[in-house]
Scaffold this active site. Structure first.
Site, short mmCIF file in Angstrom:
data_model
loop_
_atom_site.label_atom_id
_atom_site.label_comp_id
_atom_site.label_asym_id
_atom_site.label_seq_id
_atom_site.Cartn_x
_atom_site.Cartn_y
_atom_site.Cartn_z
N ARG A 101 66.53 22.48 -20.66
CA ARG A 101 66.84 21.06 -20.59
C ARG A 101 67.99 20.74 -21.56
O ARG A 101 68.09 21.33 -22.64
CB ARG A 101 65.58 20.32 -21.02
CG ARG A 101 65.64 18.81 -20.97
CD ARG A 101 65.68 18.29 -19.59
NE ARG A 101 65.35 16.86 -19.55
CZ ARG A 101 65.62 16.09 -18.50
NH1 ARG A 101 66.23 16.59 -17.43
NH2 ARG A 101 65.29 14.82 -18.51
N THR A 374 69.21 16.09 -7.64
CA THR A 374 68.75 17.25 -8.41
C THR A 374 68.54 18.30 -7.35
O THR A 374 68.61 18.01 -6.16
CB THR A 374 67.45 16.86 -9.14
OG1 THR A 374 67.77 15.88 -10.10
CG2 THR A 374 66.75 18.02 -9.78
N GLY A 490 64.38 14.28 -6.98
CA GLY A 490 63.90 12.93 -6.65
C GLY A 490 63.58 12.06 -7.84
O GLY A 490 62.82 11.09 -7.70
#
Ligand code: DON
Length: 588
Positions: A101, A374, A490
């Site tokens: 991340r 994404t 999403g």
């Protein structure tokens, strides 16, 4: 789970033993390995690597780099994500999560997106260099390749370099997407030149070459992640930051590290569910919801009964997301409590005695949206090793900023922080203090790459907390086989998409193609609305939901799930790309 096979078989190219996504409604069947991604050329790259002797990790890394070339609105080297790997080795297999991340730069602060009045400054966290988190993708893919790959980083990068250098034909979907990205991309020099050809937009079928990106990928192939985080690419990122007023420095890049974490493990009706821990909220919420739903009768799929019970479960899990979740390296997150059967029993009790709550926000639906910005891919190899990977630039084309001279887009992942705790982000998600911005902290994600393991039985009950004697108590499975590999884009809807596909397979016994295709709905606590996909639900059911007090809003597709199921008896693999997108499943 029974994987139903109908009369017609998927298209099989017998000479090569190659299976590709059949037109129609069957999953792709493959005996050995299978790759499902949101972009056909990237799926082919995964297959190329499997057939060259690579394992699922080699293939996944190659797909990850290929998507950065062929699927630039979400595929990336300038973003970040989560990879769940389950190697089939040993007694029980071995599973890890690679958390790559993005991270807030050292100069970030909790008020960086607020104006003088303390309001959210328009665009500040979504457009331009200040919206960018330190990218993690190259570190993450390099780490997992080093740990489990067989072929090495250079081989995994070769197809992406080829696609960037020689170019590839632009699909209709990509040309449409680039057109949709015009307003954002035209604001930054490199993006305007590369992705919009200075206004001469790519038509379907034209060849899209990216020589600067090819050069960057070559540098990574030669120098490893150091080329990106310390070498020439780092310098190009820092220079672009300076040009556009961003915060990321050479120091931020140099200290970035992907983190190996233990997967969260849940149990559902005799299946084991492996998924991602914080800084994603996805795994905690998924397990919390599965725990609540485990002993309940869900009726038939998308009936009033199942939608009501699931929507109330979603509402509570998303309220907990807002209240408690953030980067657990910075704040204390009650993961064990939220995922405990005892807590689930309390929520269940509440749900069974509840009606849909009175609206907590006034007015119509909130102004938020998300598309397939994404991207997720799933890979299973001949040995049963599996990878579920979701990664992103956040919004389509991220911050809109392309690294000058290096040819790749940078994310706008900083928007996933609570820029102003209590105010909604671009996905309408209201988030709390636990997700406030701090230097080096990772913003809370909803990405939920997930792997389900299970024995050969259809399903068990395994009610662990109700005091009822389960008719079929389910002990921990010693060496459960791989059953399902999946994930979705999403934004905030990701977790509910994964939940519904898992239930479609495990509870409603759909085959994997049916499971990813079935209409979906979504509740995220705030705004207090029940989103349903256009045309997916009967008018009678919607009417009943409205009568019960739900504010029902219809919209286009929710999520884009790429999934693989494994037949527990034959071990054949079945892949399905979500028909909401242009993806492809391919196997051999
Ligand atoms: O990490 C997250 O949850 C978001 N940044 C994901 C963004 C996303 O899924 C966008 N598109 N559909």
């Amino acid at each position: 789970m029974t994987l139903k096979r109908r009369n017609s078989l998927p298209v099989l190219c017998c000479a090569l033993g190659l299976a590709v996504q059949a037109p129609g409604f069957e999953p792709v069947a493959a005996k050995h390995g299978i790759v499902v991604s949101a972009e056909p050329q990237a799926s082919d790259v995964g297959l190329e690597i499997l057939e060259a002797g690579g394992n699922a990790v080699d293939a996944a890394v190659a797909v990850g780099f290929a998507l950065a070339v062929t699927h630039p609105y979400a595929g990336n080297i300038g973003g970040g994500g989560f990879m769940l790997v389950r190697m089939a080795t040993g007694e029980a297999g071995e599973a890890i999560v690679v958390d790559y991340r993005e991270e807030a730069p050292a100069a970030a602060s909790r008020i960086m997106y607020l104006d003088a009045k303390g309001d959210l400054a328009p665009e500040a966290s979504v457009v331009g260099a200040r919206a960018v988190g330190v990218p993690g993708t190259v570190a993450g893919l390099a780490l997992v390749e080093e740990k489990y790959g067989k072929l090495g980083l250079a081989r995994a990068l070769a197809p992406a370099i080829r696609l960037a250098e020689q170019g590839f034909p632009v699909s209709y979907a990509l040309s449409q997407s680039l057109q949709g990205g015009q307003a954002l991309l035209s604001r930054f020099d490199g993006s305007r030149r590369i992705f919009l050809r200075n206004g001469k937009l790519y038509e379907p079928g034209e060849i899209f070459k990216q020589p600067e990106l090819a050069h960057t990928l070559r540098l990574i192939a030669q120098g490893g992640p150091d080329a990106f985080y310390r070498g020439a690419v780092a310098k190009a990122i820092a220079a672009t930051m300076e040009k556009y007023g961003g915060l990321i420095t050479l120091g931020d890049l140099e200290q970035y590290q992907a983190k190996v974490r233990a997967p969260l493990e849940g149990r559902f009706r005799g299946f084991t569910v492996l998924t991602v821990p914080p800084p994603s909220s996805g795994g905690v919420a998924l397990i919390e919801m599965l725990n609540v739903l485990e002993p309940l009768d869900l009726g038939s799929p998308n009936s009033y009964q199942s939608i009501h019970v699931m929507a109330e479960t979603m509402r509570r899990a998303y309220a907990d997301r807002a209240a408690y979740l953030g980067d657990a390296d910075f704040v204390s997150v009650p993961v064990a409590g939220l995922t405990s059967p005892k807590y689930a029993a309390k929520l269940r009790e509440e749900i069974l005695n509840s009606k849909p709550e009175a609206p907590v926000v006034a007015g119509g639906p909130a102004a938020w949206s998300e598309g397939a910005q994404t991207t997720h891919f799933s890979v299973v190899d001949a040995d049963g090793n599996a990878v579920a990977n979701t990664y992103t630039l956040n919004g389509a084309y991220g911050s809109g900023v392309t690294v000058e001279g290096a040819g790749f887009l940078l994310n706008d992942e900083m928007d996933d922080f609570a820029s102003k705790p209590g105010a909604p982000n671009m996905f309408g998600l209201v988030q709390g203090e636990a997700n406030a911005i701090q230097p080096r902290k990772r913003p809370l994600s909803s990405m939920t790459p997930t792997i389900v393991l299970g024995n050969n039985r259809d399903s068990g009950f395994g009610i662990r907390d109700s005091g009822n004697q389960s008719p079929n108590p389910e002990p921990r499975i010693p060496n459960p086989g791989l059953r399902l590999v999946l994930g979705s884009p999403g934004g905030g809807t990701i977790i509910n998409t994964v939940l519904q596909v898992v239930l479609n397979v495990l509870v409603f016994k759909m085959d994997v193609r049916e499971a990813v295709t079935a209409p979906r709905f979504h509740h995220q606590w705030m705004p207090d609305e029940l989103l349903v996909e256009d045309w997916g639900f009967s008018a009678d059911t919607l009417e009943r939901l409205k009568e019960a007090g739900y504010k029902v809003n219809a919209r286009g597709g929710i999520g884009e799930c790429q999934a693989i199921a494994i037949d527990p008896e034959t071990r054949w693999r079945f892949g399905a790309a979500d028909p909401r997108g242009d993806g492809k499943a391919v196997g051999y």
